[in-house]
Design an enzyme around this catalytic site. Structure first.
Site, PDB file in Angstrom:
ATOM      1  N   SER A 113       0.810  -1.209   0.000  1.00 30.56           N
ATOM      2  CA  SER A 113       0.000   0.000   0.000  1.00 30.56           C
ATOM      3  C   SER A 113       0.851   1.270   0.000  1.00 30.56           C
ATOM      4  CB  SER A 113      -0.975  -0.036   1.176  1.00 30.56           C
ATOM      5  OG  SER A 113      -1.889   1.015   1.077  1.00 30.56           O
ATOM      6  N   HIS A 114       0.701   2.065   1.057  1.00 28.20           N
ATOM      7  CA  HIS A 114       1.342   3.379   1.110  1.00 28.20           C
ATOM      8  C   HIS A 114       2.733   3.311   1.744  1.00 28.20           C
ATOM      9  CE1 HIS A 114      -1.105   2.260   4.477  1.00 28.20           C
ATOM     10  NE2 HIS A 114      -0.241   2.898   5.233  1.00 28.20           N
ATOM     11  N   ASP A 277      -2.399   6.647  -3.344  1.00 25.57           N
ATOM     12  CA  ASP A 277      -1.275   5.999  -2.655  1.00 25.57           C
ATOM     13  C   ASP A 277      -0.598   4.942  -3.524  1.00 25.57           C
ATOM     14  OD1 ASP A 277      -3.254   4.049  -2.545  1.00 25.57           O
ATOM     15  OD2 ASP A 277      -2.510   3.254  -0.645  1.00 25.57           O
ATOM     16  N   ASP A 279      -0.723   1.726  -4.038  1.00 22.68           N
ATOM     17  CA  ASP A 279      -1.491   0.745  -4.821  1.00 22.68           C
ATOM     18  C   ASP A 279      -2.805   1.311  -5.351  1.00 22.68           C
ATOM     19  OD1 ASP A 279      -2.433   0.864  -2.190  1.00 22.68           O
ATOM     20  OD2 ASP A 279      -3.333  -1.120  -2.326  1.00 22.68           O
ATOM     21  N   ASP A 281      -5.516   2.700  -3.889  1.00 19.74           N
ATOM     22  CA  ASP A 281      -6.834   2.616  -3.265  1.00 19.74           C
ATOM     23  C   ASP A 281      -7.166   3.826  -2.388  1.00 19.74           C
ATOM     24  OD1 ASP A 281      -5.069   1.863  -1.297  1.00 19.74           O
ATOM     25  OD2 ASP A 281      -6.094  -0.010  -0.759  1.00 19.74           O
ATOM     26  N   ARG A 282      -6.158   4.584  -1.972  1.00 19.14           N
ATOM     27  CA  ARG A 282      -6.455   5.761  -1.140  1.00 19.14           C
ATOM     28  C   ARG A 282      -6.529   7.026  -1.978  1.00 19.14           C
ATOM     29  NH1 ARG A 282      -3.289   5.281   4.638  1.00 19.14           N
ATOM     30  NH2 ARG A 282      -3.970   3.148   5.048  1.00 19.14           N
ATOM     31  N   LYS A 376     -11.322  -0.083  -1.651  1.00 18.09           N
ATOM     32  CA  LYS A 376     -11.459   1.361  -1.777  1.00 18.09           C
ATOM     33  C   LYS A 376     -10.788   1.772  -3.086  1.00 18.09           C
ATOM     34  CE  LYS A 376      -7.763   1.696   1.615  1.00 18.09           C
ATOM     35  NZ  LYS A 376      -7.802   1.088   2.936  1.00 18.09           N
TER      36      LYS A 376
HETATM   37  C1  G1P Z   1      -4.884   1.454   8.256  1.00 18.90           C
HETATM   38  C2  G1P Z   1      -6.065   2.385   8.281  1.00 18.90           C
HETATM   39  C3  G1P Z   1      -7.324   1.626   7.922  1.00 18.90           C
HETATM   40  C4  G1P Z   1      -7.132   0.945   6.557  1.00 18.90           C
HETATM   41  C5  G1P Z   1      -5.878   0.097   6.573  1.00 18.90           C
HETATM   42  C6  G1P Z   1      -5.575  -0.479   5.200  1.00 18.90           C
HETATM   43  O1  G1P Z   1      -5.085   0.413   9.174  1.00 18.90           O
HETATM   44  O2  G1P Z   1      -6.207   3.017   9.532  1.00 18.90           O
HETATM   45  O3  G1P Z   1      -8.402   2.504   7.898  1.00 18.90           O
HETATM   46  O4  G1P Z   1      -8.233   0.135   6.251  1.00 18.90           O
HETATM   47  O5  G1P Z   1      -4.759   0.889   6.974  1.00 18.90           O
HETATM   48  O6  G1P Z   1      -5.367   0.519   4.251  1.00 18.90           O
HETATM   49  P1  G1P Z   1      -4.465   0.426  10.649  1.00 18.90           P
HETATM   50  O7  G1P Z   1      -2.971   0.581  10.486  1.00 18.90           O
HETATM   51  O8  G1P Z   1      -5.055   1.605  11.352  1.00 18.90           O
HETATM   52  O9  G1P Z   1      -4.874  -0.884  11.245  1.00 18.90           O
HETATM   53 ZN    ZN Z   2      -3.329   1.401  -0.371  1.00 16.11          ZN
END
Ligand code: G1P
Ligand code: ZN
Length: 541
Positions: A113-114, A277, A279, A281-282, A376
């Protein structure tokens, strides 16, 4: 094709979190580490004779190596066909769409992800089910159980498949199809939004900047915003994908998306800014000199959804994660549709969407989406905003200000304390929970505690129960503080504190003061700074 069965030893740390398994690249490079996890996935699902696997990732370092291994393991484990994005690329929402569109048995998405990318940074893998969404807990638990006892895995031996060229490779009864990662997704977007109206907007004096943060959405943004919607090439920022994401941290927030923030705050010229981000999705949405909180973004999209062709019949319902502000609840109330409060993590929305209970959903962590996929979707959110702006002919700031006037306002802030030693983080949470009996009715200045609990959720569709999803401290009048431990951090523990203050229509608004008060009360209750020696959060959003 020869199929080998190789011996292996279990690893103890292969518990997939809410977003799959995320570790440093060097961990994935250990002999058999990736193979163990992939075999554990394949051993947890029933691979039917014509099974199709969708495969792709965000293009980060190790993506291509992992893809070759997974193709060979899919062949050995009885998949008939693998659909892989060209160069191994599929954004997470595009992968979700491909899984659904081509009726895959499931998908493997390679992404952290990010999180930053590169040889010394993070890699990740997750399994998505045929509905296109992240595997539910019962599957991730099964995967983890298998990984604890795994003794062998199956892999076919053939030379690497050329994933740079689109086309089909046949290997006896097994087929690998390298597909264009962008077209199907871009077609889906074109079917949902009023592209003609957005095109007119983008060809007027309206100026847009989109920041892909050197990650996967670059080619998607180019096709959709430039090729199909006619925005000038210059609207694209950091849209060249690199295996290290330009050495940056592809998390679209006010701190990490600094190039975009600079463009929107330094001059009056740019009307709309958005970033996505690693991948895809954000999303983060900005107007000129104006930040839209993700919670408000969800509420605004919900309130204006019927302006978007895909939602012109209205919404079945909406959902938000517990820490997300309740701005969308106000919209649901006015529209007289159900609003669900779920634990953090996208997988909880999937059941609601599959059952037709909700159309839109979102999280405070820059995630917004709808039932068009089961992840997302960053670019989808950007198109929602562009469609709404095109229809309302107002600036982002005007749209949000009008929204507050009509529905009231929820001030919101999140503080993250990253890489806190695990024992300290656990101690902080235990300390808060130890006050469950004494906190109700306690007063902190003008704030009287009303309810304290550890959030638990019963899925209204399948009845499954998730407990321990975050401590909520609710004050008279509706302000809240939430404490949670992150499920995605990769170093020590990440403690998240969420602050929300409620203003009804006509209330005098001083969001900064209210949030500052809640921040002080939070420290008094949890002693995080005191116990960790930290003086400030790592990230404020
Ligand atoms: C974090 C975000 C959550 C999101 C997840 C995956 O998770 O807070 O909303 O769904 O990344 O992108 P967390 O690290 O808080 O468990
Ligand atoms: Zn992501």
């Amino acid at each position: 094709m020869t199929i080998q069965t190789r011996s292996t030893q279990p690893f103890s740390d292969q518990k997939p979190g809410t977003s799959g398994l995320r570790k440093k690249v060097s961990v994935f490079q250990q002999a058999n580490y990736l193979e163990n996890f992939v075999q554990s996935i394949f051993d947890s699902i029933e691979i039917t004779p014509n099974a199709v696997l969708t495969l792709g990732g965000d293009g980060r370092y190790y993506n291509k190596t992992a893809i070759q291994i997974i193709i060979k393991m899919a062949a050995a484990n009885g998949f008939a066909r693998v659909l892989v994005g060209q160069n191994g690329i599929l954004s997470t929402p595009a992968a979700s769409h491909i899984i659904r569109k081509y009726k895959s048995l499931g998908g493997i998405i390679l992404s952290a992800s990010h999180n930053p990318a590169g040889p010394t940074e993070d890699f990740g893998i997750k399994y998505n089910t045929p509905n296109g969404g992240p595997a539910p807990e019962k599957i991730t638990e099964a995967i983890f159980e298998k990984s604890k006892t795994i003794a062998q895995y199956k892999i076919a031996s053939f030379s690497d498949v050329d994933i740079e060229k689109m086309g089909v490779t046949h290997l006896e009864n097994f087929t690998v199809e390298v597909i264009d990662p962008v077209t199907d997704y871009a077609d889906l977007m074109a079917s949902m939004f009023d592209f003609a109206a957005i095109k007119t907007l983008l060809q007027s004096r309206f100026q847009l900047k989109f920041d892909a943060m050197y990650a996967v959405t670059g080619p998607y943004a180019k096709e959709i915003l430039v090729n199909r919607l006619g925005a000038p090439q210059s609207c694209l920022m950091n849209c060249e994908v690199s295996e290290t994401f330009g050495g940056g941290h592809p998390d679209p927030n006010l701190i990490y998306a600094h190039d975009l923030v600079q463009a929107l705050y330094a001059t009056k010229a740019v009307d709309f800014g958005a970033a996505s981000d690693g991948d895809g999705d954000r999303n983060m949405i900005l107007g000129n000199g104006f930040f839209v909180t993700p919670s408000d973004s969800l509420a605004v999209i919900a309130a204006n959804a019927t302006l978007i062709p895909a939602y012109k019949q209205g919404l079945a319902g909406v959902a938000r994660s517990m820490p997300t502000s309740s701005a969308v609840d106000r919209v649901a109330k006015k529209l007289n549709i159900p609003c669900y409060e779920t634990p953090t993590g996208w997988k909880f929305f999937g059941n609601l969407m599959d059952a037709g209970a909700v159309t839109l959903c979102g999280e405070e962590s820059f995630g917004t989406g709808s039932n068009h996929v089961r992840e997302k979707d960053g670019l989808w959110a950007v198109l929602c905003w562009l469609n709404i702006i095109a229809a309302k002919k107002m600036s982002v700031e005007e749209i949000v200000n009008n929204h507050w006037l009509e529905y009231g306002r929820n001030a919101y802030m999140r503080h993250d304390y990253e890489a806190v030693p695990t024992e300290i983080a656990n101690g902080v949470m235990a300390h808060v929970k130890a006050q469950f009996a004494t906190l109700p009715n306690q007063k902190f200045g003008k704030y009287a505690v009303k309810i304290v609990d550890d959030f638990s959720y019963t899925d209204p569709i399948d009845g499954s129960v998730s407990t321990g999803q975050g401590v909520r401290i609710l004050f008279e009048g509706g302000s809240r503080i939430v404490f949670r431990l992150s499920g995605t951090g990769t170093e020590g523990a990440t403690v998240r504190q969420y602050f929300e203050a409620i203003y009804d229509i006509g209330d005098p608004v001083d969001t900064l003061e209210e949030i500052a008060n809640l921040i002080e009360i939070a420290e008094e209750i949890c002693e995080l700074k005191q116990r960790s020696g930290r003086t400030a959060p790592t990230v404020i959003t």
